[in-house]
Design a protein around this motif. Sequence first.
Motif, PDB file in Angstrom:
ATOM      1  N   TYR A  83       2.072   1.698  -3.430  1.00  0.00           N
ATOM      2  CA  TYR A  83       1.447   2.354  -4.377  1.00  0.00           C
ATOM      3  C   TYR A  83       0.907   3.702  -4.007  1.00  0.00           C
ATOM      4  N   LEU A  96      -2.298  -7.994  -7.215  1.00  0.00           N
ATOM      5  CA  LEU A  96      -3.588  -7.770  -6.211  1.00  0.00           C
ATOM      6  C   LEU A  96      -4.215  -9.034  -5.612  1.00  0.00           C
ATOM      7  N   CYS A 137       0.809  -1.287  -0.059  1.00  0.00           N
ATOM      8  CA  CYS A 137      -0.034  -0.195   0.009  1.00  0.00           C
ATOM      9  C   CYS A 137       0.921   1.239   0.018  1.00  0.00           C
ATOM     10  N   LYS A 163       4.059   5.619  -5.772  1.00  0.00           N
ATOM     11  CA  LYS A 163       3.254   5.497  -7.038  1.00  0.00           C
ATOM     12  C   LYS A 163       3.899   4.305  -7.716  1.00  0.00           C
ATOM     13  N   GLN A 164       4.015   3.313  -7.079  1.00  0.00           N
ATOM     14  CA  GLN A 164       4.337   1.852  -7.776  1.00  0.00           C
ATOM     15  C   GLN A 164       3.055   1.488  -8.086  1.00  0.00           C
ATOM     16  N   SER A 165       3.119   0.751  -9.275  1.00  0.00           N
ATOM     17  CA  SER A 165       1.860  -0.046  -9.768  1.00  0.00           C
ATOM     18  C   SER A 165       1.755  -1.420  -9.271  1.00  0.00           C
ATOM     19  N   LEU A 166       0.467  -1.962  -9.314  1.00  0.00           N
ATOM     20  CA  LEU A 166       0.330  -3.039  -8.455  1.00  0.00           C
ATOM     21  C   LEU A 166      -0.805  -3.687  -9.683  1.00  0.00           C
ATOM     22  N   ASP A 167      -0.288  -4.910 -10.508  1.00  0.00           N
ATOM     23  CA  ASP A 167      -1.148  -5.211 -11.409  1.00  0.00           C
ATOM     24  C   ASP A 167      -2.297  -6.378 -10.704  1.00  0.00           C
TER      25      ASP A 167
END
Length: 114
Positions: A80, A92, A77, A84-88
């Motif tokens: 993210y 998830l 969290c 600002k790191q993405s979670l695909d």
Amino acid sequence: MNNILVAYLLLACAIITEVIGSTFLVKSEGFTKLVPSLAMIICLSAAFFFLSLVIKTIPLGIAYAIWAGVGIVLTACIGYFVFKQSLDMPALIGIGFIVMGVVIINLFSKSAGH
């Protein structure tokens, strides 16, 4: 105060200090920045200190599973929202399985010390 309640409060302290330490690990930029590096060392040392107190009451495997599982979710969290790191979708789903595992341990395991 109840021993198990104290143990879970200490476990929360261990989780929080571990997550803060992991955040400082990113900020240390590979240990090239002194203050975040020192903060990380202090936080992770505190996390393991708290965890060492927890395992006097809660079995190691249960305490470590909760510590690691909740820490992973909170760290993801922070990654993210803060970095600002993405979670695909697979990430998830995997995090969802981790949360389900921690919930199952706490609700149904007789080893958890309830």
